[in-house]
Design a protein around this motif. Structure first.
Motif, mmCIF file in Angstrom:
data_model
loop_
_atom_site.group_PDB
_atom_site.id
_atom_site.type_symbol
_atom_site.label_atom_id
_atom_site.label_comp_id
_atom_site.label_asym_id
_atom_site.label_seq_id
_atom_site.Cartn_x
_atom_site.Cartn_y
_atom_site.Cartn_z
ATOM 1 N N MET A 83 0.834 -1.216 0.000
ATOM 2 C CA MET A 83 0.000 0.000 0.000
ATOM 3 C C MET A 83 0.859 1.252 0.000
ATOM 4 S SD MET A 83 -2.837 1.321 2.765
ATOM 5 C CE MET A 83 -1.608 1.946 3.909
ATOM 6 N N GLY A 84 1.975 1.215 0.752
ATOM 7 C CA GLY A 84 2.798 2.401 0.880
ATOM 8 C C GLY A 84 3.357 2.891 -0.436
ATOM 9 N N ASP A 85 3.790 1.932 -1.309
ATOM 10 C CA ASP A 85 4.379 2.331 -2.587
ATOM 11 C C ASP A 85 3.373 3.101 -3.428
ATOM 12 O OD1 ASP A 85 6.761 1.152 -1.916
ATOM 13 O OD2 ASP A 85 6.336 -0.737 -2.934
ATOM 14 N N GLN A 86 2.129 2.632 -3.455
ATOM 15 C CA GLN A 86 1.095 3.307 -4.232
ATOM 16 C C GLN A 86 0.689 4.631 -3.587
ATOM 17 O OE1 GLN A 86 -2.056 0.428 -4.547
ATOM 18 N NE2 GLN A 86 -0.976 -0.807 -6.067
ATOM 19 N N LEU A 87 0.639 4.645 -2.270
ATOM 20 C CA LEU A 87 0.170 5.834 -1.556
ATOM 21 C C LEU A 87 1.154 6.985 -1.671
ATOM 22 C CD1 LEU A 87 -2.031 6.944 0.324
ATOM 23 C CD2 LEU A 87 -0.731 6.023 2.247
ATOM 24 N N TRP A 88 2.426 6.695 -1.510
ATOM 25 C CA TRP A 88 3.436 7.757 -1.425
ATOM 26 C C TRP A 88 4.323 7.866 -2.656
ATOM 27 C CZ3 TRP A 88 1.741 10.781 2.007
ATOM 28 C CH2 TRP A 88 1.204 10.322 3.216
ATOM 29 N N GLY A 89 4.038 7.091 -3.684
ATOM 30 C CA GLY A 89 4.846 7.156 -4.895
ATOM 31 C C GLY A 89 4.856 8.559 -5.491
ATOM 32 N N GLY A 90 6.046 9.134 -5.677
ATOM 33 C CA GLY A 90 6.181 10.452 -6.294
ATOM 34 C C GLY A 90 5.931 11.627 -5.375
ATOM 35 N N VAL A 91 5.545 11.377 -4.120
ATOM 36 C CA VAL A 91 5.187 12.479 -3.223
ATOM 37 C C VAL A 91 6.421 13.303 -2.844
ATOM 38 C CG1 VAL A 91 4.330 13.056 -0.905
ATOM 39 C CG2 VAL A 91 3.080 11.454 -2.352
ATOM 40 N N ARG A 92 7.506 12.634 -2.515
ATOM 41 C CA ARG A 92 8.722 13.388 -2.170
ATOM 42 C C ARG A 92 9.161 14.266 -3.334
ATOM 43 N NH1 ARG A 92 12.720 13.127 1.871
ATOM 44 N NH2 ARG A 92 14.581 14.252 1.212
ATOM 45 N N GLU A 93 9.061 13.736 -4.533
ATOM 46 C CA GLU A 93 9.450 14.513 -5.716
ATOM 47 C C GLU A 93 8.532 15.712 -5.924
ATOM 48 O OE1 GLU A 93 11.161 10.563 -5.784
ATOM 49 O OE2 GLU A 93 9.068 11.232 -5.570
ATOM 50 N N ARG A 94 7.255 15.544 -5.645
ATOM 51 C CA ARG A 94 6.316 16.667 -5.767
ATOM 52 C C ARG A 94 6.663 17.782 -4.789
ATOM 53 N NH1 ARG A 94 0.487 14.104 -5.133
ATOM 54 N NH2 ARG A 94 -0.110 16.328 -5.124
ATOM 55 N N VAL A 95 6.998 17.402 -3.556
ATOM 56 C CA VAL A 95 7.362 18.411 -2.563
ATOM 57 C C VAL A 95 8.653 19.113 -2.969
ATOM 58 C CG1 VAL A 95 8.033 18.800 -0.163
ATOM 59 C CG2 VAL A 95 6.190 17.194 -0.691
ATOM 60 N N GLU A 96 9.634 18.341 -3.387
ATOM 61 C CA GLU A 96 10.913 18.937 -3.776
ATOM 62 C C GLU A 96 10.755 19.854 -4.978
ATOM 63 O OE1 GLU A 96 13.186 15.365 -4.257
ATOM 64 O OE2 GLU A 96 13.961 15.430 -2.193
ATOM 65 N N ALA A 97 9.826 19.540 -5.865
ATOM 66 C CA ALA A 97 9.587 20.410 -7.030
ATOM 67 C C ALA A 97 9.083 21.777 -6.586
ATOM 68 C CB ALA A 97 8.587 19.749 -7.977
ATOM 69 N N LEU A 98 8.311 21.820 -5.516
ATOM 70 C CA LEU A 98 7.795 23.102 -5.035
ATOM 71 C C LEU A 98 8.909 23.986 -4.500
ATOM 72 C CD1 LEU A 98 4.543 21.969 -3.170
ATOM 73 C CD2 LEU A 98 4.759 22.925 -5.463
ATOM 74 N N SER A 99 9.970 23.373 -3.967
ATOM 75 C CA SER A 99 11.058 24.177 -3.405
ATOM 76 C C SER A 99 11.796 24.953 -4.485
ATOM 77 C CB SER A 99 12.047 23.286 -2.649
ATOM 78 O OG SER A 99 12.740 22.435 -3.541
ATOM 79 N N GLY A 100 11.640 24.536 -5.737
ATOM 80 C CA GLY A 100 12.325 25.228 -6.820
ATOM 81 C C GLY A 100 11.475 26.268 -7.526
ATOM 82 N N VAL A 101 10.229 26.436 -7.095
ATOM 83 C CA VAL A 101 9.349 27.418 -7.738
ATOM 84 C C VAL A 101 9.767 28.830 -7.333
ATOM 85 C CG1 VAL A 101 6.979 28.257 -7.924
ATOM 86 C CG2 VAL A 101 7.434 25.793 -7.822
ATOM 87 N N VAL A 102 9.995 29.690 -8.297
ATOM 88 C CA VAL A 102 10.356 31.076 -8.030
ATOM 89 C C VAL A 102 9.080 31.915 -8.011
ATOM 90 C CG1 VAL A 102 11.630 33.084 -8.856
ATOM 91 C CG2 VAL A 102 12.591 30.795 -9.128
ATOM 92 N N VAL A 103 8.879 32.650 -6.916
ATOM 93 C CA VAL A 103 7.681 33.466 -6.781
ATOM 94 C C VAL A 103 8.084 34.905 -6.492
ATOM 95 C CG1 VAL A 103 6.273 31.563 -5.949
ATOM 96 C CG2 VAL A 103 7.501 32.984 -4.312
ATOM 97 N N PRO A 104 7.245 35.884 -6.858
ATOM 98 C CA PRO A 104 7.567 37.288 -6.569
ATOM 99 C C PRO A 104 7.587 37.563 -5.077
ATOM 100 C CG PRO A 104 5.323 37.068 -7.419
ATOM 101 C CD PRO A 104 5.983 35.738 -7.590
ATOM 102 N N THR A 105 8.378 38.554 -4.674
ATOM 103 C CA THR A 105 8.541 38.874 -3.255
ATOM 104 C C THR A 105 7.213 39.135 -2.576
ATOM 105 O OG1 THR A 105 10.708 39.815 -3.699
ATOM 106 C CG2 THR A 105 9.664 40.427 -1.617
ATOM 107 N N GLN A 106 6.305 39.851 -3.249
ATOM 108 C CA GLN A 106 5.027 40.191 -2.619
ATOM 109 C C GLN A 106 4.184 38.960 -2.315
ATOM 110 O OE1 GLN A 106 5.979 41.065 -5.657
ATOM 111 N NE2 GLN A 106 4.353 40.884 -7.189
ATOM 112 N N ALA A 107 4.485 37.844 -2.964
ATOM 113 C CA ALA A 107 3.700 36.633 -2.738
ATOM 114 C C ALA A 107 4.078 35.937 -1.445
ATOM 115 C CB ALA A 107 3.882 35.666 -3.910
ATOM 116 N N LEU A 108 5.120 36.392 -0.770
ATOM 117 C CA LEU A 108 5.534 35.752 0.471
ATOM 118 C C LEU A 108 4.511 35.912 1.579
ATOM 119 C CD1 LEU A 108 9.334 36.647 0.509
ATOM 120 C CD2 LEU A 108 8.269 34.498 -0.160
ATOM 121 N N ARG A 109 3.484 36.726 1.328
ATOM 122 C CA ARG A 109 2.416 36.875 2.325
ATOM 123 C C ARG A 109 1.573 35.614 2.429
ATOM 124 N NH1 ARG A 109 0.597 39.108 -2.404
ATOM 125 N NH2 ARG A 109 -1.545 38.639 -3.047
#
Length: 225
Positions: free
Chosen positions: A1-27
């Motif tokens: 069950m774990g493989d299906q449940l969490w497959g790709g989740v770590r990669e999805r989170v790590e992808a968000l860390s690379g998103v560049v957003v404008p300074t005003q969006a830090l709110r």
């Protein structure tokens, strides 16, 4: 069950860390914590953790530790980190040490205080500007015993901080095992289950994946601003 449940989740989170957003969006609250996950635990680490607390972790959380991370990016200010460092608490993070590790195998008392009882206790407590006479202090003691007594959170661990001493807990033992409960006691509220919309309590996987989906959507909206 774990493989299906969490497959790709770590990669999805790590992808968000690379998103560049404008300074005003830090709110946006979703950006209040970096999208970084701790390394995963090994099967031996998880087995030792369970041996030390005297109870097997709920399956969804257990497989998260093995396949996604020991903690880090997640709801609130992020998931407290499970660790086995000598001389340190088993979970690290703001207020992570509020659990009684010696009582995690005891059933969690899945019964919030009646709202009327809560209101009556609060009404008797001293308010700002009141004289702190013995009657007021006695009422405050009754409040603390009823709301903050150590028996209220046996069988559960705090998972994350929501800010202002508010937390969310994962139930390890008892009928609510695997469920997520919100702790509003610091705001004169109580412990209460996070509803799943169908009369039950949200479990760890849905709690985390709902957060991740919301974070992805918010970042997508921000990047288009």
């Amino acid at each position: 069950m774990g493989d299906q449940l969490w497959g790709g989740v770590r990669e999805r989170v790590e992808a968000l860390s690379g998103v560049v957003v404008p300074t005003q969006a830090l709110r946006y609250p979703v950006l209040s914590r970096r999208f970084r996950l701790d390394p995963v635990l090994s099967p031996a680490d998880v087995a030792e953790l369970e041996e030390r607390i005297g109870v097997e972790l709920p399956q969804e959380y257990r497989t998260f530790l093995l396949q996604v991370g020991a903690g880090g990016a997640g709801p609130g200010w992020g998931i407290y980190t499970a660790q086995l460092r000598p001389g340190y608490p088993l979970w690290s993070g703001h207020n992570a040490d509020t659990a009684d590790y010696s009582r995690l195998a005891e059933p969690f008392p899945a019964a919030p205080l009646e709202p009327a009882v809560l209101r009556a206790l609060l009404a008797q407590c001293p308010q700002e500007g009141d004289d702190r006479d013995l009657a007021h202090l006695d009422a405050l003691g009754r409040w603390n015993e009823a709301v903050w007594g150590p028996d209220r959170t046996v069988g559960a661990i705090p998972l994350c901080s929501l800010g202002s001493a508010r937390e969310q807990w994962l139930v390890l033992s008892g009928p609510e095992r695997g469920g997520i409960w919100t702790d509003e006691r610091a705001d004169h509220g109580d412990l209460a289950p996070v509803p799943d919309g169908s009369g039950g309590t949200v479990t760890f996987a849905r709690w985390y994946l709902d957060w991740l989906g919301s974070a992805e959507q918010q970042l997508s909206n921000i990047s288009r601003e």
